[in-house]
Design a protein around this motif. Structure first.
Motif, PDB file in Angstrom:
ATOM      1  N   ASP A 125       0.816  -1.402   0.005  1.00  0.00           N
ATOM      2  CA  ASP A 125       0.054  -0.060   0.023  1.00  0.00           C
ATOM      3  C   ASP A 125       0.996   1.509   0.067  1.00  0.00           C
ATOM      4  OD1 ASP A 125      -2.160  -1.611   0.117  1.00  0.00           O
ATOM      5  OD2 ASP A 125      -2.562  -1.304   2.217  1.00  0.00           O
ATOM      6  N   LEU A 126       1.877   1.225   0.906  1.00  0.00           N
ATOM      7  CA  LEU A 126       2.775   2.319   0.872  1.00  0.00           C
ATOM      8  C   LEU A 126       3.473   2.638  -0.494  1.00  0.00           C
ATOM      9  CD1 LEU A 126       3.980   4.717   2.625  1.00  0.00           C
ATOM     10  CD2 LEU A 126       5.872   3.270   3.316  1.00  0.00           C
ATOM     11  N   ALA A 127       3.891   1.589  -0.956  1.00  0.00           N
ATOM     12  CA  ALA A 127       4.439   1.718  -2.620  1.00  0.00           C
ATOM     13  C   ALA A 127       3.484   2.371  -3.599  1.00  0.00           C
ATOM     14  CB  ALA A 127       4.899   0.315  -2.986  1.00  0.00           C
ATOM     15  N   MET A 128       2.246   1.860  -3.289  1.00  0.00           N
ATOM     16  CA  MET A 128       1.381   2.526  -4.209  1.00  0.00           C
ATOM     17  C   MET A 128       1.057   3.954  -3.896  1.00  0.00           C
ATOM     18  SD  MET A 128      -1.757  -0.566  -4.512  1.00  0.00           S
ATOM     19  CE  MET A 128      -2.492  -0.114  -3.127  1.00  0.00           C
ATOM     20  N   LEU A 129       0.820   4.168  -2.590  1.00  0.00           N
ATOM     21  CA  LEU A 129       0.731   5.612  -2.509  1.00  0.00           C
ATOM     22  C   LEU A 129       1.784   6.419  -2.897  1.00  0.00           C
ATOM     23  CD1 LEU A 129      -0.636   5.150   1.332  1.00  0.00           C
ATOM     24  CD2 LEU A 129      -1.796   6.286  -0.499  1.00  0.00           C
ATOM     25  N   GLU A 130       2.936   6.137  -2.684  1.00  0.00           N
ATOM     26  CA  GLU A 130       4.329   7.005  -3.006  1.00  0.00           C
ATOM     27  C   GLU A 130       4.132   6.970  -4.588  1.00  0.00           C
ATOM     28  OE1 GLU A 130       6.360   8.486  -1.731  1.00  0.00           O
ATOM     29  OE2 GLU A 130       6.846   7.706   0.175  1.00  0.00           O
ATOM     30  N   LEU A 131       3.806   5.969  -5.156  1.00  0.00           N
ATOM     31  CA  LEU A 131       3.843   6.002  -6.681  1.00  0.00           C
ATOM     32  C   LEU A 131       2.832   6.914  -7.416  1.00  0.00           C
ATOM     33  CD1 LEU A 131       5.765   4.754  -8.836  1.00  0.00           C
ATOM     34  CD2 LEU A 131       4.058   2.795  -9.137  1.00  0.00           C
ATOM     35  N   PHE A 132       1.446   6.900  -6.686  1.00  0.00           N
ATOM     36  CA  PHE A 132       0.713   7.796  -6.876  1.00  0.00           C
ATOM     37  C   PHE A 132       1.128   9.254  -6.909  1.00  0.00           C
ATOM     38  CE2 PHE A 132      -3.047   4.727  -6.177  1.00  0.00           C
ATOM     39  CZ  PHE A 132      -3.668   4.813  -7.359  1.00  0.00           C
ATOM     40  N   TYR A 133       1.361   9.656  -5.832  1.00  0.00           N
ATOM     41  CA  TYR A 133       2.037  11.121  -5.765  1.00  0.00           C
ATOM     42  C   TYR A 133       3.206  11.234  -6.332  1.00  0.00           C
ATOM     43  CZ  TYR A 133       3.299  15.407  -3.280  1.00  0.00           C
ATOM     44  OH  TYR A 133       3.616  16.510  -2.886  1.00  0.00           O
ATOM     45  N   SER A 134       4.113  10.365  -6.442  1.00  0.00           N
ATOM     46  CA  SER A 134       5.339  10.784  -7.071  1.00  0.00           C
ATOM     47  C   SER A 134       5.468  10.911  -8.615  1.00  0.00           C
ATOM     48  CB  SER A 134       6.305   9.493  -7.091  1.00  0.00           C
ATOM     49  OG  SER A 134       7.570   9.800  -7.638  1.00  0.00           O
ATOM     50  N   CYS A 135       4.211  10.344  -9.350  1.00  0.00           N
ATOM     51  CA  CYS A 135       4.283  10.093 -10.808  1.00  0.00           C
ATOM     52  C   CYS A 135       2.832  10.888 -11.209  1.00  0.00           C
ATOM     53  CB  CYS A 135       4.166   8.794 -11.043  1.00  0.00           C
ATOM     54  SG  CYS A 135       5.958   8.381 -10.935  1.00  0.00           S
ATOM     55  N   GLY A 136       1.940  11.245 -10.339  1.00  0.00           N
ATOM     56  CA  GLY A 136       0.577  11.444 -10.658  1.00  0.00           C
ATOM     57  C   GLY A 136      -0.344  10.622 -11.685  1.00  0.00           C
ATOM     58  N   LEU A 137      -0.100   9.451 -11.255  1.00  0.00           N
ATOM     59  CA  LEU A 137      -0.972   8.308 -11.994  1.00  0.00           C
ATOM     60  C   LEU A 137      -2.366   8.528 -11.945  1.00  0.00           C
ATOM     61  CD1 LEU A 137       1.412   5.131 -11.584  1.00  0.00           C
ATOM     62  CD2 LEU A 137       1.577   6.823 -13.089  1.00  0.00           C
ATOM     63  N   ARG A 138      -3.138   7.896 -13.100  1.00  0.00           N
ATOM     64  CA  ARG A 138      -4.494   7.684 -12.889  1.00  0.00           C
ATOM     65  C   ARG A 138      -4.484   6.054 -12.178  1.00  0.00           C
ATOM     66  NH1 ARG A 138      -3.564   9.305 -18.574  1.00  0.00           N
ATOM     67  NH2 ARG A 138      -4.859  11.313 -18.748  1.00  0.00           N
ATOM     68  N   LEU A 139      -5.691   5.847 -11.796  1.00  0.00           N
ATOM     69  CA  LEU A 139      -5.979   4.585 -11.095  1.00  0.00           C
ATOM     70  C   LEU A 139      -5.773   3.488 -12.135  1.00  0.00           C
ATOM     71  CD1 LEU A 139      -7.082   2.793  -8.709  1.00  0.00           C
ATOM     72  CD2 LEU A 139      -9.310   3.347  -9.351  1.00  0.00           C
ATOM     73  N   ALA A 140      -6.222   3.462 -12.968  1.00  0.00           N
ATOM     74  CA  ALA A 140      -6.374   2.557 -14.346  1.00  0.00           C
ATOM     75  C   ALA A 140      -4.758   2.230 -14.641  1.00  0.00           C
ATOM     76  CB  ALA A 140      -7.080   3.085 -15.588  1.00  0.00           C
ATOM     77  N   GLU A 141      -4.022   3.537 -14.772  1.00  0.00           N
ATOM     78  CA  GLU A 141      -2.701   3.413 -15.090  1.00  0.00           C
ATOM     79  C   GLU A 141      -1.807   2.342 -14.205  1.00  0.00           C
ATOM     80  OE1 GLU A 141      -2.362   7.451 -17.568  1.00  0.00           O
ATOM     81  OE2 GLU A 141      -1.690   7.389 -15.456  1.00  0.00           O
ATOM     82  N   LEU A 142      -2.186   2.729 -12.698  1.00  0.00           N
ATOM     83  CA  LEU A 142      -1.341   1.852 -11.697  1.00  0.00           C
ATOM     84  C   LEU A 142      -1.739   0.579 -11.510  1.00  0.00           C
ATOM     85  CD1 LEU A 142      -0.129   3.098  -8.273  1.00  0.00           C
ATOM     86  CD2 LEU A 142      -1.972   1.374  -8.221  1.00  0.00           C
ATOM     87  N   VAL A 143      -3.170   0.226 -11.460  1.00  0.00           N
ATOM     88  CA  VAL A 143      -3.382  -1.191 -11.720  1.00  0.00           C
ATOM     89  C   VAL A 143      -2.707  -1.994 -12.988  1.00  0.00           C
ATOM     90  CG1 VAL A 143      -5.300  -0.851 -10.244  1.00  0.00           C
ATOM     91  CG2 VAL A 143      -5.710  -0.940 -12.681  1.00  0.00           C
TER      92      VAL A 143
END
Length: 281
Positions: free
Chosen positions: A116-134
Motif C-alpha cells: 500500500d505504501l508503495a502504491m501511495l508513493e507512486l501515485f503521488y510521485s508520478c501523478g498516475l491515474r488509477l487505471a494506469e497504476l493497476v
C-alpha cells in the motif's frame, strides 16, 4: 481499442438504458426516439448525475445505435442531436505537505501495508491515474534508472521519472512481493490471493489509509493525482511539463487541475513571452 474499464462503463450505461425502456414499455429499439432519450437524460440529471457522466452514457448510446445501423437493423440514430447538460467541474482538495507527511512517513511491516505504501508513493510521485497504476507490470519499473513506463488514455505510452521515496518504497515491496504473487504473475501490485490488484481494491485500501492517518476528506487516487499536479505546478510554474507528466492531450485540462490564480499565470506569461516582457522606458 477501448480499455476494459471503458467497456465495463458502457455495458452498465446500456443496461441502464434498457431498464429505462422497460419502464417506458418500449419493446423495440426503433421506438426509442429523441424525445424519449431526452426524458431519460432529464431523469439522470434529476438524480444529481454529473454532466460528464451523462455525456458518457450518451456516447455509449450513440455507439450502440451506430452498431445497429451498420447491422441494417435501424436507419436513424436518435442520440446524434442530444448534448449532455453542462455542470461545473468539481475538483478534490489537494493534500498539503503536512497531510502527505502523516500519510507517507510510516514504516509498515506487513506485506499488504508495504504494498500500500508503495502504491501511495507512486501515485503521488508520478501523478498516475488509477487505471494506469493497476495495469503496471514489474518490467514497467526501472529502479536503476528511477523511471516508469506507463500506458495512459488512448493507449498512449509515456515515460516518467520516479522520486527517491517512491523508489525506496517500491524496493521494499518487491522484496516481499513473492510472498503473495505466483512465479508467473506479471502484475506489479497484487492482492492477498496473488492476483492483479483491482481498481476497487486500490480504492478500498486508500480509504482505509486515509481514515487511519486522520486525513481530512476522503483519500482516493484522483486526490493524490490532483495533489501531484497542484504541487508540481506551484513549485515550477511549468504548465507544459506538468501536462506531459500527467499525460493530458490538451493543456486546458492541465489548467483545470491547478489552483494557480490568474495573477501568477500572468507573471509567468510576462516573464516568458518575447512580446510581453516589460521594458524600461
Amino acid at each position: 481499442m477501448l480499455s476494459e474499464h471503458t467497456l465495463s462503463n458502457y455495458r452498465r450505461d446500456l443496461d441502464q438504458l434498457a431498464r429505462f425502456c422497460d419502464d417506458q414499455r418500449i419493446a423495440d429499439w426503433q421506438q426509442l426516439d429523441t424525445r424519449l432519450l431526452r426524458r431519460h437524460i432529464a431523469a439522470l440529471r434529476s438524480r444529481g448525475l454529473a454532466g460528464s457522466s451523462i455525456q458518457r452514457k450518451l456516447s455509449a448510446c450513440r455507439s450502440f445505435y451506430n452498431f445497429l445501423i451498420n447491422e441494417q437493423r435501424l436507419q436513424h440514430n436518435p442520440a446524434l442531436s442530444l448534448q449532455a447538460p453542462k455542470s461545473g467541474r468539481k475538483l478534490p482538495k489537494p493534500l498539503d505537505v503536512d497531510q502527505l507527511g502523516s500519510l507517507l512517513d510510516q514504516t509498515p511491516t506487513e506485506p499488504l501495508e508495504i504494498r500500500d505504501l508503495a502504491m501511495l508513493e507512486l501515485f503521488y510521485s508520478c501523478g498516475l491515474r488509477l487505471a494506469e497504476l493497476v495495469s503496471l507490470d514489474q518490467f514497467d519499473i526501472d529502479l536503476r534508472d528511477a523511471s516508469l513506463t506507463v500506458v495512459g488514455k488512448g493507449r498512449k505510452e509515456r515515460q516518467l521519472p520516479v522520486g527517491r521515496s517512491a523508489i525506496k518504497a517500491l524496493r521494499q515491496w518487491l522484496e516481499v512481493r513473492d510472498q503473495l504473487a505466483g512465479a508467473d504473475q506479471e502484475a506489479l501490485f497484487v492482492n492477498h490471493r496473488g492476483g492483479r490488484l483491482t481498481p476497487r481494491g486500490v480504492q478500498q485500501r486508500l480509504k482505509r489509509w486515509g481514515l487511519q492517518s486522520g486525513t481530512q476528506g476522503k483519500l482516493h487516487p484522483h486526490r493524490l493525482r490532483h495533489s501531484f499536479a497542484s504541487h508540481m505546478l506551484e513549485s515550477s510554474g511549468d504548465l507544459r511539463a506538468v501536462q506531459e507528466l500527467l499525460g493530458h492531450a490538451d493543456i486546458a485540462t492541465t489548467q483545470i487541475y491547478t489552483h494557480l490564480d490568474f495573477q501568477h499565470l500572468a507573471e509567468v506569461y510576462d516573464n516568458a513571452h518575447p512580446r510581453a516582457k516589460k521594458t524600461d522606458t
